[in-house]
Design a protein around this motif. Structure first.
Motif, PDB file in Angstrom:
ATOM      1  N   ALA A 382     -33.959  42.026 -13.960  1.00  0.00           N
ATOM      2  CA  ALA A 382     -32.532  41.705 -13.885  1.00  0.00           C
ATOM      3  C   ALA A 382     -31.788  42.267 -15.101  1.00  0.00           C
ATOM      4  N   LEU A 383     -32.428  42.205 -16.257  1.00  0.00           N
ATOM      5  CA  LEU A 383     -31.800  42.725 -17.469  1.00  0.00           C
ATOM      6  C   LEU A 383     -31.687  44.249 -17.408  1.00  0.00           C
ATOM      7  N   ALA A 384     -32.719  44.904 -16.909  1.00  0.00           N
ATOM      8  CA  ALA A 384     -32.681  46.364 -16.779  1.00  0.00           C
ATOM      9  C   ALA A 384     -31.566  46.795 -15.828  1.00  0.00           C
ATOM     10  N   LYS A 385     -31.406  46.071 -14.720  1.00  0.00           N
ATOM     11  CA  LYS A 385     -30.333  46.391 -13.774  1.00  0.00           C
ATOM     12  C   LYS A 385     -28.968  46.159 -14.406  1.00  0.00           C
ATOM     13  N   ALA A 386     -28.865  45.122 -15.216  1.00  0.00           N
ATOM     14  CA  ALA A 386     -27.590  44.839 -15.888  1.00  0.00           C
ATOM     15  C   ALA A 386     -27.241  45.957 -16.871  1.00  0.00           C
ATOM     16  N   CYS A 387     -28.245  46.506 -17.524  1.00  0.00           N
ATOM     17  CA  CYS A 387     -28.015  47.627 -18.441  1.00  0.00           C
ATOM     18  C   CYS A 387     -27.445  48.825 -17.695  1.00  0.00           C
ATOM     19  N   GLU A 388     -27.943  49.058 -16.480  1.00  0.00           N
ATOM     20  CA  GLU A 388     -27.488  50.203 -15.694  1.00  0.00           C
ATOM     21  C   GLU A 388     -26.075  50.001 -15.155  1.00  0.00           C
ATOM     22  N   SER A 389     -25.790  48.783 -14.737  1.00  0.00           N
ATOM     23  CA  SER A 389     -24.508  48.528 -14.071  1.00  0.00           C
ATOM     24  C   SER A 389     -23.371  48.229 -15.042  1.00  0.00           C
TER      25      SER A 389
END
Length: 426
Positions: A382-389
């Motif tokens: 979830a944190l990795a996706k937040a970094c991307e978005s």
């Protein structure tokens, strides 16, 4: 080519769209059944392209696609696979990659005019294949006098109902039984009368349109770029270390996905599931890894999957691995990388993620994160996706949940981006 390959005349070819896309393994299968119509096995035909020449290369590609891309479970389950072979392909290294219990090699007789020496020379290859556990099938041409030395090598003899007069069925069956221990298969059975005639002679296996026409099995493929496969081949040829090979596999999600899917296919014959890249490399060994990579190269395209998707998956995996290094044991960091890389398989394959994951063995903790958004890796993903978005609220929430500072996460993200960027320059 054995007469059984004539069955391909009425096998539907792949759709033009699938063939043009180059991302479908299209394999036709025709059932071989017993007298009660229970399926004993399937004869496979490559239909990825329409009516290509039957060559050693096409033999290897068909077997490779059947066991890797097609997903052997979906294609044949635990049943026997019959594959037509050229004599050249019988000596091919691709046969080292499969468990011989799973495959029957259908071998043609030689072209008319073949010398006794040429016929005799084949016996060494047949003997070696039998020693390794492979079963050989021949058509009724093997019952001719010049091929008498081949007959004891047969595990199956296929009698083509269209190739002899009805009154010859009895003598042919009797001759095959007298001079071999082979199981007889009546093929091209198209009428009830043909079936009954052979059943009355004690024949137990049948193939033909009266039972089932060939059907297509299509499987979405995910093919690494040729450049990456060549890197792997070069690394193996110079006998790179397991760590170096694992590092390359981690760089390309399509490569690692294919390897795990292949090594866990039923054709490979392992009794346990392999869930890590390092374990897969150690199980295969350099020789088989080279064979696998060489076959993968022959079935790959110049471009591979869209570069942006693969790069994003690698960045995500590397970011999760770096973040996990702060909080988790080393073995869990490897799995964190796998979660990140495989979290984009749905985009790469164009299918739901749960369906994509069905064809590769992964630890339960990895699957929990990917499919159920739970377990130790879920907040990292979830944190990795937040970094991307750029979703600041999600970023703050997940960083706090993992007790990671903004600085730690941002620094790891920059490192992951730089690492992925460096891979593209090789």
């Amino acid at each position: 080519m054995s007469s059984s390959t004539d069955n391909t005349a009425d096998i539907p070819a792949a759709s033009p769209d699938a063939a043009a896309a180059g991302d479908m393994a299209v394999i036709a299968r025709q059932a071989i059944v017993d007298a009660n119509r229970a399926v004993f096995g399937y004869e496979l035909f490559d239909r990825s392209t329409a009516h290509d020449a039957h060559t050693a290369a096409s033999d290897a590609a068909l077997l490779f696609n059947a066991l890797s891309y097609g997903g052997a479970e979906a294609l044949v389950g635990k049943l026997t696979v019959f594959i037509n072979c050229t004599h050249e392909s019988l000596a091919g290294g691709h046969l080292e990659l499969i468990h011989p219990d799973k495959v029957v090699l259908e071998v043609p007789t030689l072209p008319d005019g073949a010398t006794p020496e040429a016929i005799a020379a084949c016996l060494d290859i047949f003997s070696e294949l039998k020693t390794r556990g492979f079963r050989l099938a021949f058509d009724q041409q093997v019952l001719r006098r010049p091929y008498a030395s081949w007959v004891p090598m047969a595990a199956f003899i296929k009698l083509d109902m269209a190739a002899f007069k009805p009154e010859l069925a009895g003598p042919l069956v009797q001759f095959a039984r007298t001079y071999s221990q082979a199981e007889i298969v009546a093929e091209k059975v198209e009428t009830a009368e043909q079936f009954q005639r052979m059943a009355d002679l004690g024949v137990k296996l049948f193939q033909g349109y009266w039972f089932a026409k060939p059907s297509l099995v299509q499987a979405k493929t995910i093919r690494p770029s040729q450049a990456t496969i060549i890197q792997l081949i070069n690394l193996v040829r110079r006998q790179g270390s397991t760590a170096e090979i694992e590092e390359l596999l981690k760089r390309d999600p399509t490569l690692s996905f294919n390897l795990l899917r292949f090594i866990n296919s039923s054709g490979f014959g392992l009794q346990c599931e392999i869930t890590s890249f390092r374990h897969a490399v150690m199980i295969l060994g350099l020789k088989k890894l080279f064979r696998w990579a060489a076959l993968l190269l022959t079935t790959s395209r110049a471009g591979g999957s869209p570069p942006a998707v693969g790069t994003m998956a690698v960045v995500r995996g590397r970011l999760m691995e770096l973040l996990a290094l702060e909080l988790l044991p080393a073995e869990d960091c490897d799995n964190a990388f796998v979660v990140g890389v495989f979290s984009m398989l749905d985009t790469m394959l164009g299918m739901p993620l749960d369906k994509a994951l069905n064809s590769v063995a992964l630890p339960e903790s990895v699957v929990d994160a990917l499919l159920h958004d739970r377990g130790i890796f879920a907040p990292f993903l979830a944190l990795a996706k937040a970094c991307e978005s750029g979703d600041e609220a999600a970023f703050a929430h997940n960083a706090e949940q993992l007790q990671l500072s903004n600085h730690q996460v941002n620094w790891a993200h920059l490192q992951a981006l730089a690492w992925a960027d460096s891979l593209g320059g090789e």
